[in-house]
Design an enzyme around this catalytic site. Structure first.
Site, mmCIF file in Angstrom:
data_model
loop_
_atom_site.group_PDB
_atom_site.id
_atom_site.type_symbol
_atom_site.label_atom_id
_atom_site.label_comp_id
_atom_site.label_asym_id
_atom_site.label_seq_id
_atom_site.Cartn_x
_atom_site.Cartn_y
_atom_site.Cartn_z
ATOM 1 N N GLY A 198 70.036 48.897 40.208
ATOM 2 C CA GLY A 198 69.686 48.661 38.808
ATOM 3 C C GLY A 198 68.370 47.929 38.663
ATOM 4 O O GLY A 198 67.570 48.232 37.766
ATOM 5 N N ASP A 199 68.117 46.961 39.544
ATOM 6 C CA ASP A 199 66.855 46.228 39.525
ATOM 7 C C ASP A 199 65.692 47.172 39.831
ATOM 8 O O ASP A 199 64.610 47.068 39.238
ATOM 9 C CB ASP A 199 66.876 45.102 40.558
ATOM 10 C CG ASP A 199 68.150 44.274 40.474
ATOM 11 O OD1 ASP A 199 68.664 44.098 39.362
ATOM 12 O OD2 ASP A 199 68.633 43.824 41.532
#
Length: 316
Positions: A261-262
């Site tokens: 997600g990052d």
């Protein structure tokens, strides 16, 4: 300049154990240690893509020194505030592995044990706020992840209120109230996943049409752009210009679930800043997130570009 904030960074100690058994002595078959935290991950991926950023946050003790040393070794500017009490946390990630009969190892399950983190005084928090006061128009600030219990639950909102007249482009990757409470300040981008999106509205998200419907509701509440990750199902972008983009995740062998997600956030920011296009930013976000899951480490630019080329060919 781009700034990432990680309030509670960690040393992530990832160990692989063949056929792990509880209640017995197990020995690692593989292990790696690196700096952890969502903001740090974003900075690493941005650096891999060729964009500089400065990492902000707090570090403490010998673990904090190692976190900072590792961050600098990645080529990232570090302006962590060193605090006096406690030590920065260590997060242990246990990967249970098994031979698949072809000489390859298969991931059976992954278990995490996350540390608490150090105390942060009001004086140290004020020092952090003074760093933010240096941000000006055109700067990008990425607020990512949970916050330690010693900080105010409203801190993301407080930061956005403090910077509300500075025309700083702010990205928020957080959950529940941490995310909802900032919407009135119109963050440039928010990135919940589909489960977090459902939690906000107390509904079950069934498909991408549901994501678009509730993503537009977040826009009505103040968000400019809403990027929703859906793991293997891909992602959806509800953009401020009225367009929506959706796509499946690229195909590949999943090797690592840490930082996907990052990486998507970093890819989107990179795509938008370099291409000035929400469509290109979306594609970069999806492919950067996937490239990290297909690698033992966070995505490199070559891995992203190779995946993007295939991804765009398949869409045409």
């Amino acid at each position: 300049m781009i700034y990432t904030v990680t309030f509670n960074p960690s040393l992530d100690y990832i160990v692989g154990v063949d056929d792990f058994e509880t209640g017995k002595v197990n020995r690692t078959s593989e292990e790696v240690i690196f700096p952890g935290g969502k903001g740090i991950n974003v900075s690493i991926v941005l650096h891999n893509l060729g964009i500089d950023s400065t990492a902000l946050g707090f570090v403490a003790g010998f673990t904090g020194q190692e976190i900072e040393r590792n961050v600098v070794s990645f080529g990232i500017a570090s302006r962590f505030i060193r605090i006096q009490q406690g030590i920065s946390r260590v997060n242990v990630k246990l990967r249970n592995l098994s031979e698949n009969g072809k000489g390859e190892k298969k991931l059976l399950e992954e278990t995490e044990i996350n540390g608490k983190g150090p105390m942060i005084s009001q004086e140290e928090l004020e020092e952090f706020y003074k760093q933010l006061d240096l941000l000006t128009k055109g700067d990008v600030l990425i607020l990512a992840g949970s916050i330690p219990a010693v900080l105010p639950a409203t801190i993301y909102r407080d930061i956005m209120d403090r910077l509300s007249k500075r025309e700083v482009m702010i990205v928020v990757d957080a959950t529940n109230d941490l995310l909802v409470n900032v919407l009135e300040y119109h963050p440039f981008l928010i990135k919940p996943n589909n489960f977090e999106l459902g939690e906000i509205f107390d509904v079950t998200i069934k498909d991408k049409q549901d994501v678009i419907f509730y993503g537009k509701k977040l826009q009505e509440m103040g968000a400019r752009n809403v990027l929703v990750s859906m793991a293997g199902e891909g992602a959806v972008l509800v953009a401020e210009d009225g367009t929506t983009y959706q796509g499946k995740a690229p195909e590949g062998k999943v090797k690592n679930s840490v930082g996907a997600g990052d990486s998507m956030v970093a890819g989107f920011v990179y795509g938008y800043l370099t291409e000035k296009s929400y469509e290109k930013a979306f594609y970069y976000g999806v492919c950067t997130g996937s490239a990290s899951t297909f690698s033992e480490k966070l995505a490199t630019k070559q891995e992203v570009e190779d995946l993007l080329k295939i991804y765009l060919m398949e869409r045409n």
